[in-house]
Write an enzyme that holds these catalytic residues in place. Sequence first.
Site, PDB file in Angstrom:
ATOM      1  N   ASP A 204      -5.931  -2.715  11.600  1.00 41.37           N
ATOM      2  CA  ASP A 204      -4.765  -1.842  11.674  1.00 41.37           C
ATOM      3  C   ASP A 204      -4.573  -1.425  13.134  1.00 41.37           C
ATOM      4  OD1 ASP A 204      -2.628  -0.246  10.917  1.00 41.37           O
ATOM      5  OD2 ASP A 204      -3.820   1.215   9.796  1.00 41.37           O
TER       6      ASP A 204
ATOM      7  N   CYS B  54       0.824  -1.211   0.000  1.00 43.92           N
ATOM      8  CA  CYS B  54       0.000   0.000   0.000  1.00 43.92           C
ATOM      9  C   CYS B  54       0.859   1.262   0.000  1.00 43.92           C
ATOM     10  CB  CYS B  54      -0.923  -0.014   1.209  1.00 43.92           C
ATOM     11  SG  CYS B  54      -2.360   1.050   0.969  1.00 43.92           S
TER      12      CYS B  54
HETATM   13  O1  LIG Z   1      -0.333   5.221   4.575  1.00 43.10           O
HETATM   14  C1  LIG Z   1      -0.921   6.200   5.046  1.00 43.10           C
HETATM   15  O2  LIG Z   1      -0.389   7.319   5.073  1.00 43.10           O
HETATM   16  C2  LIG Z   1      -2.303   6.040   5.588  1.00 43.10           C
HETATM   17  C3  LIG Z   1      -3.008   7.182   5.914  1.00 43.10           C
HETATM   18  C4  LIG Z   1      -4.294   7.066   6.415  1.00 43.10           C
HETATM   19  C5  LIG Z   1      -4.881   5.843   6.599  1.00 43.10           C
HETATM   20  C6  LIG Z   1      -4.179   4.686   6.297  1.00 43.10           C
HETATM   21  C7  LIG Z   1      -2.895   4.767   5.791  1.00 43.10           C
HETATM   22  N1  LIG Z   1      -2.145   3.645   5.501  1.00 43.10           N
HETATM   23  C8  LIG Z   1      -2.536   2.286   5.716  1.00 43.10           C
HETATM   24  O3  LIG Z   1      -2.332   1.838   7.039  1.00 43.10           O
HETATM   25  C9  LIG Z   1      -2.058   0.442   7.031  1.00 43.10           C
HETATM   26  C10 LIG Z   1      -0.793   0.135   7.831  1.00 43.10           C
HETATM   27  O4  LIG Z   1       0.328   0.812   7.336  1.00 43.10           O
HETATM   28  P1  LIG Z   1       1.820   0.494   7.882  1.00 43.10           P
HETATM   29  O5  LIG Z   1       2.262  -0.780   7.213  1.00 43.10           O
HETATM   30  O6  LIG Z   1       1.742   0.363   9.362  1.00 43.10           O
HETATM   31  O7  LIG Z   1       2.663   1.640   7.432  1.00 43.10           O
HETATM   32  C11 LIG Z   1      -1.940   0.049   5.572  1.00 43.10           C
HETATM   33  O8  LIG Z   1      -3.189  -0.424   5.078  1.00 43.10           O
HETATM   34  C12 LIG Z   1      -1.624   1.362   4.936  1.00 43.10           C
HETATM   35  O9  LIG Z   1      -1.915   1.412   3.634  1.00 43.10           O
END
Ligand SMILES: O=C(O)c1ccccc1N[C@@H]1O[C@H](COP(=O)(O)O)[C@@H](O)[C@H]1O
Length: 207
Positions: free
Chosen positions: A128, A9
Amino acid sequence: MSAVRSKICGITRIEDALAAAEAGAHAIGLVFYAKSPRAVTAEQARAIVAALPPFVTTVGLFVNASRCELTEILEVVPLDLLQFHGDETPADCEGYHRPYIKAVRVRPGEDLEAICKQYANARGILLDTYVAGVPGGTGEAFDWGLVPERLSKPIILAGGLSAANVAEAIAQVKPYAVDVSGGVEVAKGIKDADKIDAFMRAVRSAG
Ligand SMILES: O=C(O)c1ccccc1N[C@@H]1O[C@H](COP(=O)(O)O)[C@@H](O)[C@H]1O
């Protein structure tokens, strides 16, 4: 158990999307949330999606987007799946006649099965990490012991995953899929092909 699926992502560059596809990722995520350092415009996203080979799912991530904003993006970018990462209700999520997943930031005492039932038409629930005031993408893992052994929807596990911990996460949670952003980056929004490759190899070794 079938192979665990994976989504990379927060893609902002064509080369990172291609690295994800080359490494065997099933999906890439594009962040349409202006406050994120990983935010892309509709035009950027369209160019990234157009560069992908077939059979890689394109996921659009939204945080409390207005109907008008989201509709405009859907007119420009061919997204296969919507990821709602804010306070969207089931009715909000269902208003676009597209498959969707709903993100939940997990806290102790959260009834995840009730959320599965509430979002009855979601294709899956993304779990998350909860950090106050931050909608997601924190790079921090949560206590995987909070996830019940059985839930009625496919679980996409996210939050602080990386090549170093994803095998353990899969062994403990047994998710349908895993989702990573910060764990495969060298800087916010800039992925690293070697980190993506290491992540995908760790997922395969666990599955
Ligand atoms: O990535 C971002 O900036 C974000 C902003 C707002 C909501 C979600 C976001 N990211 C998503 O969060 C999870 C976990 O990310 P990480 O691997 O802990 O960095 C994932 O689905 C991201 O795409």
